[in-house]
Scaffold this motif. Structure first.
Motif, PDB file in Angstrom:
ATOM      1  N   THR A   8       6.155   2.731   5.049  1.00 59.30           N
ATOM      2  CA  THR A   8       5.183   3.798   5.336  1.00 59.30           C
ATOM      3  C   THR A   8       5.909   5.085   5.741  1.00 59.30           C
ATOM      4  OG1 THR A   8       4.935   3.154   7.668  1.00 59.30           O
ATOM      5  CG2 THR A   8       3.408   2.151   6.083  1.00 59.30           C
ATOM      6  N   HIS A   9       7.008   4.925   6.447  1.00 60.23           N
ATOM      7  CA  HIS A   9       7.815   6.076   6.871  1.00 60.23           C
ATOM      8  C   HIS A   9       8.392   6.792   5.646  1.00 60.23           C
ATOM      9  CE1 HIS A   9      11.593   7.856   8.514  1.00 60.23           C
ATOM     10  NE2 HIS A   9      10.823   8.110   9.544  1.00 60.23           N
ATOM     11  N   GLU A  10       8.940   6.014   4.731  1.00 62.89           N
ATOM     12  CA  GLU A  10       9.554   6.577   3.538  1.00 62.89           C
ATOM     13  C   GLU A  10       8.482   7.166   2.608  1.00 62.89           C
ATOM     14  OE1 GLU A  10      12.439   7.402   2.731  1.00 62.89           O
ATOM     15  OE2 GLU A  10      12.341   7.629   0.556  1.00 62.89           O
ATOM     16  N   ALA A  11       7.310   6.535   2.579  1.00 65.45           N
ATOM     17  CA  ALA A  11       6.228   7.038   1.727  1.00 65.45           C
ATOM     18  C   ALA A  11       5.812   8.438   2.163  1.00 65.45           C
ATOM     19  CB  ALA A  11       5.035   6.081   1.774  1.00 65.45           C
ATOM     20  N   ILE A  12       5.761   8.655   3.475  1.00 65.70           N
ATOM     21  CA  ILE A  12       5.416  10.000   3.963  1.00 65.70           C
ATOM     22  C   ILE A  12       6.464  11.004   3.494  1.00 65.70           C
ATOM     23  CG2 ILE A  12       5.310  11.429   6.049  1.00 65.70           C
ATOM     24  CD1 ILE A  12       3.639   9.324   7.338  1.00 65.70           C
ATOM     25  N   GLN A  13       7.715  10.594   3.532  1.00 66.36           N
ATOM     26  CA  GLN A  13       8.796  11.483   3.101  1.00 66.36           C
ATOM     27  C   GLN A  13       8.629  11.826   1.609  1.00 66.36           C
ATOM     28  OE1 GLN A  13      10.512  12.478   5.536  1.00 66.36           O
ATOM     29  NE2 GLN A  13      12.096  13.698   4.554  1.00 66.36           N
ATOM     30  N   ILE A  14       8.218  10.850   0.824  1.00 72.62           N
ATOM     31  CA  ILE A  14       8.039  11.088  -0.612  1.00 72.62           C
ATOM     32  C   ILE A  14       6.850  12.020  -0.862  1.00 72.62           C
ATOM     33  CG2 ILE A  14       7.289   9.921  -2.756  1.00 72.62           C
ATOM     34  CD1 ILE A  14       9.180   7.608  -1.953  1.00 72.62           C
ATOM     35  N   TRP A  15       5.849  11.901  -0.058  1.00 76.65           N
ATOM     36  CA  TRP A  15       4.679  12.773  -0.198  1.00 76.65           C
ATOM     37  C   TRP A  15       4.937  14.184   0.355  1.00 76.65           C
ATOM     38  CZ3 TRP A  15      -0.945  12.005  -0.885  1.00 76.65           C
ATOM     39  CH2 TRP A  15      -1.235  10.865  -1.652  1.00 76.65           C
ATOM     40  N   GLY A  16       6.020  14.360   1.093  1.00 81.43           N
ATOM     41  CA  GLY A  16       6.283  15.677   1.686  1.00 81.43           C
ATOM     42  C   GLY A  16       5.175  16.022   2.670  1.00 81.43           C
ATOM     43  N   GLY A  17       4.814  17.319   2.749  1.00 83.59           N
ATOM     44  CA  GLY A  17       3.794  17.784   3.711  1.00 83.59           C
ATOM     45  C   GLY A  17       2.474  17.045   3.538  1.00 83.59           C
ATOM     46  N   ASN A  18       2.098  16.753   2.305  1.00 85.41           N
ATOM     47  CA  ASN A  18       0.812  16.072   2.072  1.00 85.41           C
ATOM     48  C   ASN A  18       0.727  14.725   2.787  1.00 85.41           C
ATOM     49  OD1 ASN A  18      -0.428  18.004   0.552  1.00 85.41           O
ATOM     50  ND2 ASN A  18       0.353  17.235  -1.405  1.00 85.41           N
ATOM     51  N   ALA A  67       0.845  -1.204   0.000  1.00 87.40           N
ATOM     52  CA  ALA A  67       0.000   0.000   0.000  1.00 87.40           C
ATOM     53  C   ALA A  67       0.876   1.248   0.000  1.00 87.40           C
ATOM     54  CB  ALA A  67      -0.925  -0.013   1.217  1.00 87.40           C
ATOM     55  N   ALA A  68       1.939   1.228   0.805  1.00 89.57           N
ATOM     56  CA  ALA A  68       2.838   2.389   0.873  1.00 89.57           C
ATOM     57  C   ALA A  68       3.566   2.571  -0.462  1.00 89.57           C
ATOM     58  CB  ALA A  68       3.838   2.209   2.009  1.00 89.57           C
ATOM     59  N   PHE A  69       3.941   1.466  -1.079  1.00 88.51           N
ATOM     60  CA  PHE A  69       4.589   1.535  -2.402  1.00 88.51           C
ATOM     61  C   PHE A  69       3.631   2.132  -3.430  1.00 88.51           C
ATOM     62  CE2 PHE A  69       4.911  -0.594  -6.553  1.00 88.51           C
ATOM     63  CZ  PHE A  69       6.140  -0.101  -6.976  1.00 88.51           C
ATOM     64  N   ASP A  70       2.397   1.600  -3.475  1.00 83.80           N
ATOM     65  CA  ASP A  70       1.378   2.098  -4.419  1.00 83.80           C
ATOM     66  C   ASP A  70       1.206   3.608  -4.315  1.00 83.80           C
ATOM     67  OD1 ASP A  70       0.757  -0.440  -5.222  1.00 83.80           O
ATOM     68  OD2 ASP A  70      -1.207  -0.532  -4.235  1.00 83.80           O
ATOM     69  N   GLU A  71       1.010   4.055  -3.067  1.00 82.85           N
ATOM     70  CA  GLU A  71       0.758   5.486  -2.849  1.00 82.85           C
ATOM     71  C   GLU A  71       1.952   6.319  -3.289  1.00 82.85           C
ATOM     72  OE1 GLU A  71      -2.082   6.849  -1.862  1.00 82.85           O
ATOM     73  OE2 GLU A  71      -3.034   4.899  -1.584  1.00 82.85           O
ATOM     74  N   SER A  72       3.148   5.806  -3.033  1.00 80.72           N
ATOM     75  CA  SER A  72       4.355   6.578  -3.357  1.00 80.72           C
ATOM     76  C   SER A  72       4.545   6.695  -4.859  1.00 80.72           C
ATOM     77  CB  SER A  72       5.598   5.908  -2.756  1.00 80.72           C
ATOM     78  OG  SER A  72       5.427   5.766  -1.388  1.00 80.72           O
ATOM     79  N   LEU A  73       4.363   5.574  -5.550  1.00 80.88           N
ATOM     80  CA  LEU A  73       4.588   5.604  -7.000  1.00 80.88           C
ATOM     81  C   LEU A  73       3.554   6.502  -7.677  1.00 80.88           C
ATOM     82  CD1 LEU A  73       6.112   4.673  -9.468  1.00 80.88           C
ATOM     83  CD2 LEU A  73       4.733   2.589  -9.513  1.00 80.88           C
ATOM     84  N   SER A  74       2.286   6.370  -7.277  1.00 82.79           N
ATOM     85  CA  SER A  74       1.295   7.188  -7.983  1.00 82.79           C
ATOM     86  C   SER A  74       1.489   8.672  -7.667  1.00 82.79           C
ATOM     87  CB  SER A  74      -0.136   6.718  -7.714  1.00 82.79           C
ATOM     88  OG  SER A  74      -0.344   6.636  -6.360  1.00 82.79           O
ATOM     89  N   TYR A  75       1.891   8.984  -6.431  1.00 87.04           N
ATOM     90  CA  TYR A  75       2.127  10.395  -6.098  1.00 87.04           C
ATOM     91  C   TYR A  75       3.335  10.927  -6.861  1.00 87.04           C
ATOM     92  CZ  TYR A  75       2.471  14.631  -3.287  1.00 87.04           C
ATOM     93  OH  TYR A  75       2.505  15.936  -2.873  1.00 87.04           O
ATOM     94  N   ALA A  76       4.384  10.115  -6.916  1.00 83.61           N
ATOM     95  CA  ALA A  76       5.615  10.575  -7.581  1.00 83.61           C
ATOM     96  C   ALA A  76       5.395  10.771  -9.087  1.00 83.61           C
ATOM     97  CB  ALA A  76       6.740   9.573  -7.336  1.00 83.61           C
ATOM     98  N   LYS A  77       4.413  10.081  -9.636  1.00 85.61           N
ATOM     99  CA  LYS A  77       4.124  10.267 -11.066  1.00 85.61           C
ATOM    100  C   LYS A  77       3.321  11.534 -11.308  1.00 85.61           C
ATOM    101  CE  LYS A  77       4.314   5.645 -12.957  1.00 85.61           C
ATOM    102  NZ  LYS A  77       3.610   4.558 -13.609  1.00 85.61           N
ATOM    103  N   GLN A  78       2.581  11.937 -10.278  1.00 84.31           N
ATOM    104  CA  GLN A  78       1.659  13.046 -10.491  1.00 84.31           C
ATOM    105  C   GLN A  78       2.208  14.378  -9.951  1.00 84.31           C
ATOM    106  OE1 GLN A  78      -1.256  12.673  -7.411  1.00 84.31           O
ATOM    107  NE2 GLN A  78      -0.969  14.893  -7.438  1.00 84.31           N
TER     108      GLN A  78
END
Ligand SMILES: Cc1cc2nc3c(=O)[nH]c(=O)nc-3n(C[C@H](O)[C@H](O)[C@H](O)COP(=O)(O)OP(=O)(O)OC[C@H]3O[C@@H](n4cnc5c(N)ncnc54)[C@H](O)[C@@H]3O)c2cc1C
Length: 417
Positions: A360-370, A284-295
């Motif tokens: 999940t920790h790294e995913a938050i970092q990839i999303w930044g403030g969001n 789930a954390a991977f999914d969220e990170s990849l889709s956010y990083a693409k957008q």
């Protein structure tokens, strides 16, 4: 997001099973879990809570009997199939995955004990239940004892100084139970049955324990307030109290003679579940990170087009695949194996929860403030993952237990060589 499966030998049945679990996970479980996450612990179990409809839908799909053999009315899935389903559920919500498994846990252990009378009395009605009205829980942790209760390898485990908070006294052909289990019992406030650890022979410390089945509508049972906590808020937890509760002797599924091997069987199974759900959580954390990083565009192009980000996305993928490889290997080995190779379940739980938490920790970092806002699911995944490092045994305690097993039993004789 569709996720590739490195196992190219999945059967048509495996794929259909996973598809059905995924539809439920995405369409029902994830939205309900986010709704429950925003409620108070009291509201989660209130009469008008969406929890009840969720449970009804899950039971209608037989998701309460994933672990049970077909012979007794369960789904009769292979270990790999259990993993396929649990990964999907773990993706949707770790807390609700636990809830759906603990409802079954006492009945699963009855099947493992092979007690035919208890199978008729308890397991078959549970398997036939479609409205979510029969719900088990596993009550081991006590107000004064957390890690202690599973520290089989430590000297103090069998010391008479270890006085359990729940005592069972044999009187004729009945046990009389008194005491209290801690607020950490998952699904405790809403359970109808408990798989209860009790102390029978205090002179042996926790080696003098037993495990019994207790219907929670018996006279003398009461419940505490549901627990407010940081992660897995969609999972109810609450205390259980026993005041001269009487059960037939036959419901003591295991007495001190068999307690330690039975405890190991429980630890082995519970930790396989934890590892399988962690794979879903890591994904789930991977999914969220990849889709956010693409957008998300920074520096004039999507984040994923920046070289350093590609590496970080790959690390999330690598941890997800590692979780999956480890948890599948362990579940294939140990689910339904008696006696299990417990160290492999401990390996899977400790590694997979750590990797899921890191994702999940790294995913938050990839999303930044969001990543920190309640608007998105990430902060919930992070809170849920944090709890897994303590849940079903703190990872340090499980590692000590694993080390104890290695010290006592390795090097093993490998017969197939
Ligand atoms: C989400 C969640 C769900 C849970 N579900 C259930 C459930 O369904 N049923 C149930 O009965 N319980 C449940 N638990 C309880 C859980 O099993 C305990 O929280 C866990 O075993 C740790 O016990 P404790 O919290 O009392 O910590 P403690 O045992 O007090 O440990 C505190 C810290 O000290 C360390 N420590 C402990 N002993 C030693 C030692 N000898 N040497 C060195 N370090 C040590 C631990 O590693 C930990 O870091 C759940 C917990 C969580 C978080």
């Amino acid at each position: 997001m569709r996720y590739f499966d490195i196992n190219l030998n999945l059967s048509k049945e495996d794929i259909l099973l996973r598809r059905s679990a995924r539809q439920f996970a995405q369409g029902v479980m994830r939205p309900v879990s986010r709704e429950l996450d925003g409620l108070t612990a009291e509201q989660v179990i209130a009469a008008d809570s969406p929890l009840w409809d969720f449970l009804k839908q899950a039971y209608e799909l037989d998701l309460h009997t994933v672990l049970l053999p077909e012979y007794y009315g369960g789904q009769g899935l292979s270990p790999l199939q259990v993993h396929l389903v649990f990964e999907e559920l773990g993706w949707a919500s770790f807390g609700l995955s636990v809830q759906l498994a603990v409802v079954c846990f006492p009945f699963y252990l009855i099947c493992m004990s092979g007690n035919e009378e208890m199978i008729e009395t308890f397991v078959k009605p549970f398997c036939a239940c479609r409205d979510g009205s029969i719900r088990g829980c596993w009550a081991i942790t006590e107000p004064d004892h957390g890690s202690d209760v599973i520290a089989v390898g430590e000297e103090y485990f069998s010391s008479k100084a270890m006085k359990g908070n729940v005592q069972a006294r044999l009187e004729g052909d009945q046990y009389v139970i008194n005491g209290q289990k801690s607020a950490w019992v998952s699904g405790g406030s809403i359970a109808t049955h408990a798989l209860l650890h009790v102390q029978i022979d205090p002179s042996k410390g926790f080696a003098g324990n037993g495990i019994c089945m207790v219907p929670l509508n018996l006279k003398g049972v009461s419940k505490g307030k549901p627990l407010e906590k940081v992660g897995q808020r969609d999972l109810n937890q609450g205390e259980l109290y026993f005041d001269n509760v009487v059960i037939p002797k036959a419901w003591m599924m295991c007495d001190p003679d068999f307690y330690v091997p039975f405890l190991d069987m429980i630890l082995a199974s519970a930790n396989l579940c934890m590892a399988s759900w962690s794979t879903g959580l890591a994904r789930a954390a991977f999914d969220e990170s990849l889709s956010y990083a693409k957008q998300r565009v920074q520096g004039g192009r999507p984040l994923v087009q920046h070289y350093a980000m590609k590496q970080r996305i790959f690390d999330l993928f690598a941890r997800t695949e590692s979780c999956r490889a480890i948890s599948r290997a362990a579940i294939n080995l140990n689910l339904n194996l008696s006696p299990p190779h417990v160290e492999y379940s401990l390996w899977a739980k400790t590694q997979c929860t750590e990797m899921a938490f890191k994702n999940t920790h790294e995913a938050i970092q990839i999303w930044g403030g969001n990543g920190l806002t309640k608007e998105y699911v990430l902060e919930k995944l992070f809170r849920d993952a944090r709890a897994t490092l303590i849940e079903d045994g703190s990872n340090e305690t499980l590692a000590r237990h694993g080390g104890h097993i290695l010290a006592e039993t390795y090097p093993r004789q490998v017969e197939s060589f």
